[in-house]
Design a protein around this motif. Sequence first.
Motif, PDB file in Angstrom:
ATOM      1  N   THR A   1      19.524 -43.998  43.515  1.00 20.92           N
ATOM      2  CA  THR A   1      20.623 -43.390  44.253  1.00 20.92           C
ATOM      3  C   THR A   1      21.754 -44.392  44.409  1.00 20.92           C
ATOM      4  OG1 THR A   1      19.685 -44.018  46.397  1.00 20.92           O
ATOM      5  CG2 THR A   1      19.088 -41.847  45.521  1.00 20.92           C
ATOM      6  N   LEU A   2      22.938 -43.865  44.687  1.00 19.20           N
ATOM      7  CA  LEU A   2      24.135 -44.689  44.822  1.00 19.20           C
ATOM      8  C   LEU A   2      24.964 -44.136  45.967  1.00 19.20           C
ATOM      9  CD1 LEU A   2      25.695 -47.025  43.312  1.00 19.20           C
ATOM     10  CD2 LEU A   2      26.960 -45.203  42.150  1.00 19.20           C
ATOM     11  N   GLU A   3      25.437 -45.011  46.844  1.00 16.05           N
ATOM     12  CA  GLU A   3      26.271 -44.565  47.953  1.00 16.05           C
ATOM     13  C   GLU A   3      27.717 -44.454  47.501  1.00 16.05           C
ATOM     14  OE1 GLU A   3      27.280 -45.533  52.656  1.00 16.05           O
ATOM     15  OE2 GLU A   3      26.319 -47.068  51.408  1.00 16.05           O
ATOM     16  N   LEU A   4      28.314 -43.291  47.769  1.00 13.36           N
ATOM     17  CA  LEU A   4      29.707 -43.029  47.428  1.00 13.36           C
ATOM     18  C   LEU A   4      30.534 -42.889  48.703  1.00 13.36           C
ATOM     19  CD1 LEU A   4      29.360 -40.306  44.628  1.00 13.36           C
ATOM     20  CD2 LEU A   4      29.438 -42.796  44.358  1.00 13.36           C
ATOM     21  N   ARG A   5      31.814 -43.130  48.559  1.00 14.66           N
ATOM     22  CA  ARG A   5      32.750 -42.923  49.665  1.00 14.66           C
ATOM     23  C   ARG A   5      34.006 -42.273  49.127  1.00 14.66           C
ATOM     24  NH1 ARG A   5      35.114 -48.270  52.126  1.00 14.66           N
ATOM     25  NH2 ARG A   5      36.455 -48.036  50.298  1.00 14.66           N
ATOM     26  N   ILE A   6      34.497 -41.251  49.815  1.00 13.33           N
ATOM     27  CA  ILE A   6      35.761 -40.622  49.441  1.00 13.33           C
ATOM     28  C   ILE A   6      36.890 -41.333  50.174  1.00 13.33           C
ATOM     29  CG2 ILE A   6      37.149 -38.519  49.558  1.00 13.33           C
ATOM     30  CD1 ILE A   6      34.663 -36.918  49.046  1.00 13.33           C
ATOM     31  N   ASP A   7      37.842 -41.854  49.407  1.00 12.64           N
ATOM     32  CA  ASP A   7      38.920 -42.657  49.973  1.00 12.64           C
ATOM     33  C   ASP A   7      40.236 -41.902  50.111  1.00 12.64           C
ATOM     34  OD1 ASP A   7      37.222 -44.929  50.056  1.00 12.64           O
ATOM     35  OD2 ASP A   7      37.605 -45.288  47.931  1.00 12.64           O
ATOM     36  N   GLY A   8      40.301 -40.681  49.597  1.00 13.22           N
ATOM     37  CA  GLY A   8      41.522 -39.903  49.694  1.00 13.22           C
ATOM     38  C   GLY A   8      41.456 -38.707  48.776  1.00 13.22           C
ATOM     39  N   SER A   9      42.441 -37.829  48.874  1.00 15.82           N
ATOM     40  CA  SER A   9      42.484 -36.637  48.028  1.00 15.82           C
ATOM     41  C   SER A   9      43.924 -36.238  47.802  1.00 15.82           C
ATOM     42  CB  SER A   9      41.712 -35.483  48.669  1.00 15.82           C
ATOM     43  OG  SER A   9      42.275 -35.123  49.923  1.00 15.82           O
ATOM     44  N   ALA A  10      44.141 -35.499  46.711  1.00 18.36           N
ATOM     45  CA  ALA A  10      45.489 -35.014  46.391  1.00 18.36           C
ATOM     46  C   ALA A  10      45.369 -33.809  45.466  1.00 18.36           C
ATOM     47  CB  ALA A  10      46.320 -36.110  45.727  1.00 18.36           C
ATOM     48  N   ALA A  11      46.227 -32.827  45.695  1.00 18.22           N
ATOM     49  CA  ALA A  11      46.250 -31.652  44.834  1.00 18.22           C
ATOM     50  C   ALA A  11      47.099 -31.927  43.601  1.00 18.22           C
ATOM     51  CB  ALA A  11      46.808 -30.456  45.599  1.00 18.22           C
ATOM     52  N   LEU A  12      46.695 -31.362  42.484  1.00 21.71           N
ATOM     53  CA  LEU A  12      47.465 -31.505  41.260  1.00 21.71           C
ATOM     54  C   LEU A  12      48.640 -30.525  41.253  1.00 21.71           C
ATOM     55  CD1 LEU A  12      44.693 -31.859  38.521  1.00 21.71           C
ATOM     56  CD2 LEU A  12      46.027 -33.670  39.620  1.00 21.71           C
ATOM     57  N   PRO A  13      49.719 -30.868  40.550  1.00 23.48           N
ATOM     58  CA  PRO A  13      50.861 -29.949  40.436  1.00 23.48           C
ATOM     59  C   PRO A  13      50.578 -28.857  39.411  1.00 23.48           C
ATOM     60  CG  PRO A  13      51.271 -31.931  39.160  1.00 23.48           C
ATOM     61  CD  PRO A  13      49.970 -32.160  39.879  1.00 23.48           C
ATOM     62  N   ALA A  14      51.477 -27.904  39.299  1.00 21.26           N
ATOM     63  CA  ALA A  14      51.381 -26.861  38.286  1.00 21.26           C
ATOM     64  C   ALA A  14      51.345 -27.513  36.914  1.00 21.26           C
ATOM     65  CB  ALA A  14      52.562 -25.897  38.391  1.00 21.26           C
ATOM     66  N   PRO A  15      50.596 -26.991  35.951  1.00 25.39           N
ATOM     67  CA  PRO A  15      49.893 -25.703  35.962  1.00 25.39           C
ATOM     68  C   PRO A  15      48.501 -25.762  36.560  1.00 25.39           C
ATOM     69  CG  PRO A  15      49.651 -26.713  33.820  1.00 25.39           C
ATOM     70  CD  PRO A  15      50.510 -27.647  34.625  1.00 25.39           C
ATOM     71  N   ASN A  16      48.194 -26.834  37.293  1.00 20.73           N
ATOM     72  CA  ASN A  16      46.869 -26.968  37.901  1.00 20.73           C
ATOM     73  C   ASN A  16      46.927 -26.876  39.420  1.00 20.73           C
ATOM     74  OD1 ASN A  16      44.840 -27.437  35.738  1.00 20.73           O
ATOM     75  ND2 ASN A  16      46.256 -29.088  35.208  1.00 20.73           N
ATOM     76  N   ALA A  17      47.895 -26.123  39.914  1.00 18.30           N
ATOM     77  CA  ALA A  17      47.984 -25.923  41.353  1.00 18.30           C
ATOM     78  C   ALA A  17      46.670 -25.338  41.857  1.00 18.30           C
ATOM     79  CB  ALA A  17      49.144 -24.997  41.683  1.00 18.30           C
ATOM     80  N   GLY A  18      46.159 -25.880  42.937  1.00 19.93           N
ATOM     81  CA  GLY A  18      44.882 -25.436  43.471  1.00 19.93           C
ATOM     82  C   GLY A  18      43.736 -26.342  43.086  1.00 19.93           C
ATOM     83  N   VAL A  19      43.953 -27.216  42.105  1.00 17.49           N
ATOM     84  CA  VAL A  19      42.924 -28.175  41.718  1.00 17.49           C
ATOM     85  C   VAL A  19      43.088 -29.426  42.582  1.00 17.49           C
ATOM     86  CG1 VAL A  19      42.025 -29.654  39.884  1.00 17.49           C
ATOM     87  CG2 VAL A  19      42.772 -27.318  39.359  1.00 17.49           C
ATOM     88  N   MET A  20      42.012 -29.797  43.257  1.00 17.22           N
ATOM     89  CA  MET A  20      42.042 -30.973  44.134  1.00 17.22           C
ATOM     90  C   MET A  20      41.386 -32.149  43.431  1.00 17.22           C
ATOM     91  SD  MET A  20      43.089 -31.992  47.116  1.00 17.22           S
ATOM     92  CE  MET A  20      43.278 -30.457  48.035  1.00 17.22           C
ATOM     93  N   THR A  21      41.969 -33.331  43.580  1.00 21.09           N
ATOM     94  CA  THR A  21      41.365 -34.562  43.055  1.00 21.09           C
ATOM     95  C   THR A  21      40.961 -35.452  44.223  1.00 21.09           C
ATOM     96  OG1 THR A  21      43.446 -35.795  42.904  1.00 21.09           O
ATOM     97  CG2 THR A  21      42.832 -34.424  41.006  1.00 21.09           C
ATOM     98  N   TYR A  22      39.965 -36.297  43.968  1.00 24.74           N
ATOM     99  CA  TYR A  22      39.438 -37.177  45.010  1.00 24.74           C
ATOM    100  C   TYR A  22      39.348 -38.612  44.499  1.00 24.74           C
ATOM    101  CZ  TYR A  22      38.212 -32.819  47.302  1.00 24.74           C
ATOM    102  OH  TYR A  22      38.285 -31.571  47.885  1.00 24.74           O
ATOM    103  N   GLN A  23      39.749 -39.544  45.347  1.00 22.82           N
ATOM    104  CA  GLN A  23      39.531 -40.960  45.077  1.00 22.82           C
ATOM    105  C   GLN A  23      38.143 -41.292  45.596  1.00 22.82           C
ATOM    106  OE1 GLN A  23      41.415 -42.871  43.357  1.00 22.82           O
ATOM    107  NE2 GLN A  23      43.401 -41.847  43.346  1.00 22.82           N
ATOM    108  N   VAL A  24      37.258 -41.711  44.702  1.00 25.90           N
ATOM    109  CA  VAL A  24      35.861 -41.955  45.060  1.00 25.90           C
ATOM    110  C   VAL A  24      35.500 -43.392  44.700  1.00 25.90           C
ATOM    111  CG1 VAL A  24      33.481 -41.176  44.794  1.00 25.90           C
ATOM    112  CG2 VAL A  24      35.360 -39.529  44.555  1.00 25.90           C
TER     113      VAL A  24
END
Length: 238
Positions: A32-55
């Motif tokens: 197993t590996l411990e992960l941490r989410i450091d932030g998030s941001a939505a992508l612009p069009a044409p991928n509106a609604g897709v969320m990205t995460y800094q992990v």
Amino acid sequence: TSINGTVLTSPSVPGGDFTGSRWEADLSNGDTLELRIDGSAALPAPNAGVMTYQVSYANGAGWTPLCGLDGAGSPVAAIAMTGTWSQAQGVPGGGAYTPDLSKITFACRGRAIAKCLEMGYRPGEEPGGLFTPARIEHLVACTRLLRADYCGDGRSWTVDGTLVNLYDNVGVQLDTQAWKIEAEWTSAGARCTNKAPLTRLSVSGLTPPSCFAPKVSASCGDLAHFATGTTLMDEFAH
């Protein structure tokens, strides 16, 4: 925690801000590996609604970006999706996708899975991040195509930087180039291929896999094949 499309949600996380949250990841070797989410941001069009995460993942030195750094030295983000992927290569089942609503994959941007999600082969934004069977077929076929996984066993036969033009018959990706056909694809790999000089094998410098020769077909690329089982087609800029 669940997923709406590519967006993590949880009743215990108001506003959906998972920054600072920690996760336990399962590795292919059973560790197993411990992960941490450091932030998030939505992508612009044409991928509106897709969320990205800094992990990031924990190691002896602290925290390291899970997806590495880009050319500017910034952490590469990831896209969350339900299910798991096999990392095996050269064996039956290698590179396959397993639907599993209890598991989450973080797909690094710039790599095959995330590229295919951003091309439009992704789940709808419905609760649970569900994939229909047809969307699974297109997503997995797309990853096989981008990696030149001709045998459908997880082994890539491409070279970084080579260009392909891919298209389908469901209106997600259109044929935008006048290049020569390379191959037809399904989730099981290449359904047929053009002769070797017109495929990515010609620049890989590798000996063709045993599955390649039986797939060579003069009729490969016939659009009528979409009606008989082909999921995607691609053309190679050779």
